[in-house]
Design an enzyme around this catalytic site. Structure first.
Site, short mmCIF file in Angstrom:
data_model
loop_
_atom_site.label_atom_id
_atom_site.label_comp_id
_atom_site.label_asym_id
_atom_site.label_seq_id
_atom_site.Cartn_x
_atom_site.Cartn_y
_atom_site.Cartn_z
N SER A 62 -2.50 12.18 35.16
CA SER A 62 -2.98 11.68 36.46
C SER A 62 -2.85 10.16 36.55
CB SER A 62 -4.44 12.08 36.67
OG SER A 62 -4.58 13.49 36.57
N1 SAM Z 1 -6.17 15.37 32.72
C1 SAM Z 1 -4.75 15.38 32.42
C2 SAM Z 1 -4.30 14.13 31.73
O1 SAM Z 1 -5.10 13.21 31.55
O2 SAM Z 1 -3.13 14.10 31.33
C3 SAM Z 1 -3.91 15.66 33.63
C4 SAM Z 1 -4.02 17.06 34.05
S1 SAM Z 1 -2.71 17.71 34.99
C5 SAM Z 1 -2.86 16.84 36.51
C6 SAM Z 1 -3.44 19.31 35.33
C7 SAM Z 1 -3.41 20.23 34.13
O3 SAM Z 1 -4.21 21.37 34.46
C8 SAM Z 1 -2.05 20.77 33.79
O4 SAM Z 1 -1.73 20.46 32.47
C9 SAM Z 1 -2.18 22.29 34.00
O5 SAM Z 1 -1.43 23.06 33.08
C10 SAM Z 1 -3.67 22.47 33.80
N2 SAM Z 1 -4.25 23.69 34.38
C11 SAM Z 1 -3.98 24.29 35.56
N3 SAM Z 1 -4.76 25.39 35.71
C12 SAM Z 1 -5.54 25.46 34.60
C13 SAM Z 1 -6.57 26.36 34.16
N4 SAM Z 1 -6.95 27.41 34.88
N5 SAM Z 1 -7.16 26.12 32.97
C14 SAM Z 1 -6.79 25.07 32.21
N6 SAM Z 1 -5.83 24.19 32.56
C15 SAM Z 1 -5.22 24.38 33.75
#
Ligand code: SAM
Length: 218
Positions: A62
Site C-alpha cells: 500500500s
Molecule cells: N498490507 C500489505 C503491505 O503492507 O504490503 C498490503 C496488502 S495488499 C494491498 C492486500 C493483500 O490482501 C494481498 O496480498 C491479498 O492477497 C490479501 N488478501 C485478500 N483477501 C484476503 C483474505 N481473505 N485473507 C487474507 N489476505 C487477503
C-alpha cells in the site's frame, strides 16, 4: 545517514505529516521501518514513492500515507494486540509492530505469506505472527483485539471480524460495492452488541477474497 534514511525522513515529512497524520507513535514507526526491504529485488529505488507498488501475484504494497492513516485510525497508544488482514509484503505489519505489543497478520497467498515472514524475521520483528489463510474469518484463537486493520477491499464488514474486537476496539476496512473503489470505514465496538460506524476516506484497494469477502478476485 544512508540515502534510504534520508528518503524515508522526507517521505514522513511530505507524504505523511504533510497530509495531516499527527500521531507521534505512527510518525516514529514510519521513520523506522525500511520500506525498501519489503519490495521485490531491484525495486528498492521506488520504495519512497508516494504510491502503492507491485509485489507479485497481482498484489501491491500500500501507499505509505494509507498505511500511516489506517494505523492512526486505530488510535493505538502502545502495547496493544492488533490483527491485520492482508499481510502482502509485511510492511504495514512492521509499522503496526513498532507500536503494538503483538501483531497477528493473515495472508491468503502462500508465497506472499512466506516471503513476508522471511523479511519480518530478518528485520527482527519477533512480535509479528504471520498465518496463511482466509483473513475474513479472523484469528479466533488470539481474539479479542484492540485493533483490526483490513488491507483489502470487501463488499461488507465481515461480522466475524467485528466480533473479534474488544469492547472499545476499532476495525478499519475499505468497503465498496465495486471491487475497484471503496470507502474506508471505521467500526468501533462501543459495547458487547453495539457497533458505531464512521466513513473516513475514498480509497482503492485490491479485493478482499474469502468467505466473508468477495467470492473471486476477478
Ligand atoms: N498490507 C500489505 C503491505 O503492507 O504490503 C498490503 C496488502 S495488499 C494491498 C492486500 C493483500 O490482501 C494481498 O496480498 C491479498 O492477497 C490479501 N488478501 C485478500 N483477501 C484476503 C483474505 N481473505 N485473507 C487474507 N489476505 C487477503
Amino acid at each position: 545517514m544512508s540515502d534510504y534514511s534520508k528518503l524515508r525522513e522526507r517521505m514522513v515529512k511530505r507524504q505523511i505529516a504533510g497530509r495531516g497524520v499527527r500521531s507521534a507513535l505512527v510518525l516514529d514507526a514510519m521513520r523506522k521501518v525500511p520500506r525498501e526491504r519489503f519490495l521485490p529485488r531491484g525495486q528498492g529505488v521506488f520504495a519512497y514513492d508516494d504510491s502503492p507498488l507491485p509485489i507479485g501475484d497481482g498484489q501491491t504494497i500500500s501507499q505509505p500515507y494509507i498505511v500511516a492513516y489506517m494505523a492512526e485510525c486505530l488510535a493505538l497508544e502502545g502495547g496493544e494486540k492488533v490483527l491485520e488482514i492482508g499481510t502482502g509484503s509485511g510492511y504495514a505489519a512492521a509499522v503496526l509492530a513498532e507500536i503494538a505489543a503483538e501483531v497477528y497478520t493473515i495472508e491468503r497467498i502462500e508465497g506472499l505469506a512466506t516471503m513476508a515472514r522471511k523479511v519480518l524475521d530478518g528485520l527482527g520483528y519477533t512480535n509479528v505472527h504471520v498465518r496463511c489463510g482466509d483473513g475474513t474469518l479472523g484469528w479466533p484463537e488470539e481474539a479479542p483485539y484492540d485493533g483490526i486493520v483490513v488491507s483489502a477491499g470487501g463488499p461488507d464488514v465481515p461480522d466475524t471480524l467485528k466480533h473479534q474486537l474488544k469492547t472499545g476496539g476499532r476495525l478499519v476496512i475499505p468497503i465498496g460495492t465495486s471491487k475497484a473503489y471503496q470507502e474506508l470505514i471505521r467500526v468501533t465496538r462501543v459495547a458487547e452488541d453495539d457497533f458505531q460506524t464512521e466513513d473516513l476516506l475514498s480509497v482503492r484497494f485490491v479485493p478482499l477474497v474469502g468467505e466473508e469477502g468477495w467470492s473471486q478476485e476477478y
